[in-house]
Design an enzyme around this catalytic site. Sequence first.
Site, PDB file in Angstrom:
ATOM      1  N   HIS A 199     -72.191 -37.119  -3.625  1.00 52.52           N
ATOM      2  CA  HIS A 199     -73.046 -35.971  -3.905  1.00 52.52           C
ATOM      3  C   HIS A 199     -73.480 -35.917  -5.366  1.00 52.52           C
ATOM      4  O   HIS A 199     -72.806 -36.435  -6.262  1.00 52.52           O
ATOM      5  CB  HIS A 199     -72.329 -34.682  -3.504  1.00 52.52           C
TER       6      HIS A 199
ATOM      7  N   GLU B 271     -73.551 -33.539  -7.575  1.00 49.39           N
ATOM      8  CA  GLU B 271     -72.650 -32.889  -8.530  1.00 49.39           C
ATOM      9  C   GLU B 271     -71.589 -33.869  -9.039  1.00 49.39           C
ATOM     10  O   GLU B 271     -71.289 -33.912 -10.239  1.00 49.39           O
ATOM     11  CB  GLU B 271     -71.948 -31.683  -7.887  1.00 49.39           C
TER      12      GLU B 271
END
Length: 195
Positions: free
Chosen positions: A119, A121
Amino acid sequence: MLRPGVLAHALTNACGAPATGGGPAVSPGEAGIRAAEENISSNLEREVVAVRKSWDEYFLDIAFQVAGRSTCPRRRVGAVVVADRRLRGAGYNGSPRRMPHCAEAGCLLVDGHCVRTIHAEINALMESAPAERDGATLYVTDYPCSECAKVIVNSGVKRVVYSRPYAVERDWLKEAPWIEVVRVSHAGDGGKIAE
């Protein structure tokens, strides 16, 4: 950019204005042009300040640009780590290094979620050093999933700014009151904020 009519208004108010002060004689036409230029410059400065983006909008724009590098067609997410108004790391959702991307091999779905990618992040946090993350803000296009939220809580980030909602099974960010979470409207979310 000047609003329609600003130039016309400036010229109307300035034309034929007599020269003032002890300087050289200036014709009414020249005085009008000088006054119009000063009026236009003043109006332009006010308009630039009026449309200037906030820092949150600015860095969220960058996160949306980073999302354009995403290799998963199901959800394009971008994230940037910012400390002291400086970019410290950026990431998008994509496959691990030297492994096939969703765009090449298709999405790998488990319980309706693609698990082929790391992901955004996580990738953004990995791009920054621990000292750079401590007290930083994470700007992310979408609300973090439960797994990313746990990493964010542990990373030292003190603020998360996002635009698009994402349903999570457990909201770890709500369980971490020391992390401020802010939603900011962005053109990439259709300009809607509805929780």
